[in-house]
Motif scaffolding. Sequence first.
Motif, short mmCIF file in Angstrom:
data_model
loop_
_atom_site.label_atom_id
_atom_site.label_comp_id
_atom_site.label_asym_id
_atom_site.label_seq_id
_atom_site.Cartn_x
_atom_site.Cartn_y
_atom_site.Cartn_z
N CYS A 69 23.03 32.94 58.16
CA CYS A 69 22.25 33.10 59.39
C CYS A 69 21.85 34.56 59.56
O CYS A 69 22.56 35.47 59.13
CB CYS A 69 23.01 32.61 60.61
SG CYS A 69 24.55 33.48 60.95
N GLY A 123 8.65 29.89 62.19
CA GLY A 123 9.44 28.66 62.20
C GLY A 123 8.58 27.43 62.07
O GLY A 123 7.41 27.50 61.67
N GLU A 124 9.16 26.29 62.41
CA GLU A 124 8.46 25.02 62.24
C GLU A 124 7.27 24.88 63.18
O GLU A 124 6.27 24.26 62.85
CB GLU A 124 9.43 23.85 62.44
CG GLU A 124 8.80 22.49 62.21
CD GLU A 124 9.78 21.36 62.35
OE1 GLU A 124 9.34 20.19 62.31
OE2 GLU A 124 10.99 21.64 62.51
N ARG A 127 19.01 29.50 56.20
CA ARG A 127 19.17 28.58 55.07
C ARG A 127 20.24 29.12 54.12
O ARG A 127 20.84 30.14 54.35
CB ARG A 127 17.84 28.33 54.33
CG ARG A 127 16.69 27.92 55.24
CD ARG A 127 17.01 26.66 56.03
NE ARG A 127 15.91 26.27 56.90
CZ ARG A 127 16.01 25.30 57.80
NH1 ARG A 127 17.15 24.65 57.95
NH2 ARG A 127 14.99 25.00 58.56
N GLN A 134 18.48 30.00 66.98
CA GLN A 134 17.38 29.14 66.54
C GLN A 134 17.85 28.33 65.34
O GLN A 134 18.16 28.90 64.30
CB GLN A 134 16.15 29.97 66.19
CG GLN A 134 14.94 29.15 65.75
CD GLN A 134 13.69 30.00 65.65
OE1 GLN A 134 12.90 30.06 66.58
NE2 GLN A 134 13.51 30.67 64.53
N GLY A 135 17.95 27.01 65.50
CA GLY A 135 18.41 26.15 64.41
C GLY A 135 19.87 26.37 64.06
O GLY A 135 20.25 26.19 62.90
N MET A 136 20.71 26.72 65.04
CA MET A 136 22.09 27.10 64.77
C MET A 136 23.11 26.00 65.07
O MET A 136 24.32 26.26 65.00
CB MET A 136 22.44 28.36 65.57
CG MET A 136 21.82 29.63 65.04
SD MET A 136 22.43 30.07 63.38
CE MET A 136 24.18 30.31 63.70
N GLU A 137 22.67 24.80 65.39
CA GLU A 137 23.62 23.76 65.78
C GLU A 137 24.66 23.49 64.69
O GLU A 137 25.87 23.41 64.97
CB GLU A 137 22.88 22.45 66.11
CG GLU A 137 21.93 22.55 67.29
CD GLU A 137 20.50 22.91 66.86
OE1 GLU A 137 19.58 22.55 67.61
OE2 GLU A 137 20.34 23.55 65.81
N THR A 183 13.59 28.27 70.48
CA THR A 183 12.41 28.40 69.61
C THR A 183 11.60 29.61 70.06
O THR A 183 11.44 29.83 71.26
CB THR A 183 11.54 27.14 69.69
OG1 THR A 183 12.30 26.01 69.27
CG2 THR A 183 10.32 27.27 68.79
N ALA A 237 19.65 33.13 63.92
CA ALA A 237 18.66 32.18 63.40
C ALA A 237 19.13 31.68 62.05
O ALA A 237 19.64 32.46 61.23
CB ALA A 237 17.28 32.83 63.27
N ASP A 238 18.98 30.39 61.83
CA ASP A 238 19.36 29.80 60.55
C ASP A 238 18.52 30.43 59.43
O ASP A 238 17.29 30.43 59.48
CB ASP A 238 19.12 28.29 60.60
CG ASP A 238 19.59 27.56 59.35
OD1 ASP A 238 20.16 28.22 58.45
OD2 ASP A 238 19.39 26.34 59.27
N ASP A 292 19.45 25.91 70.11
CA ASP A 292 18.21 25.29 69.64
C ASP A 292 16.97 25.97 70.24
O ASP A 292 15.95 25.33 70.48
CB ASP A 292 18.19 23.80 69.97
CG ASP A 292 18.33 23.53 71.48
OD1 ASP A 292 18.60 24.48 72.23
OD2 ASP A 292 18.17 22.36 71.88
#
Length: 235
Positions: free
Chosen positions: A118, A10-11, A114, A158-161, A183, A111-112, A181
Motif C-alpha cells: 500500500c 483509479g477506477e 497492488r 482507497q481500496g484498503m478493505e 475515492t 491506497a492499495d 473505501d
Amino acid sequence: MDLLAIETSGEIASVALQRGDTVWERRLQGYARHAEHLLPAVHAVLAEAGLTVERLSAIAFGAGPGAFTGLRLACATAQGLAMPWSLPLVPVGTLEALAAQAGEATVLALADARMGQCYHAWFRCSGGRLESLTEAGVEVPEAVPLPPADGPWHIVGQGMEALWPRLPEPIRAGALEVVLDATVHARDLLRLARRAFAEGRTVPPWEAAPYYVRDKVALTAEEQAALRQRRMPAP
C-alpha cells in the motif's frame, strides 16, 4: 480563477472545472473508458462553463501515486491541453487528496498499491492547510510507519478493505475514524490546486511528471510465491 482538474489514478476517472463558486464535473467508470472518453469529458465541462482552454488560469492533474497508466494519461492530457497556451500545471498528490477528506485532524492516507503493498503518508490538516508529516512511501501493510505525532488520528484509505487487518495494531487501535473505501475525484483536487496556484506551486507543462513512488509494476515468480505463502492460513 478558472481551474480545470483531471483525475485518472483509479477506477473512476473524472474531470472538474471550477469558475468562481460553481463546479462542473464528469465522471467515467472503468479503466477501459479513460483514454477514449477523457477529452470529450473535458470539452463537455468547458462548454458548460462557457470557456475555452486558452482562457483557463491553470490545469490541475492527479499526479499519483496510483495506477501507472492512469497517471500517465492524466499528465499527458494536461500537458497536451496546456502546451499550446503555456498554461501552468498544478500536480496534486493522490494521498494529499485523500487526507484532505478527513478535515481537521492528523491523518494517515493509504491506497492499495497492488502486489500486497500500500501507498502511505501521514499528514496534519489544520486551519484549512495540509502539512506533510512523512514522505509518501510504498510498503507491505505491516511495515507502515507509526504516526510521528500523538493520537488519535483519522485513517482515509482507497481500496484498503482487504489490507486493513494487516496494518500494525497500534495504528488500527489509535484511529478515531476510519474510511477504507474513499475515492479521489477531480473535484477533490480543486481546493488543493487553488491553494497551490495562489502560492506559486505550479510547473510549466513541459516539466510536469507523474509521481509514481515506486518503479516496479509486477512481482517476480519468487515474490509471487512468497506472497501466496503469506496469505495461506496457518495449519
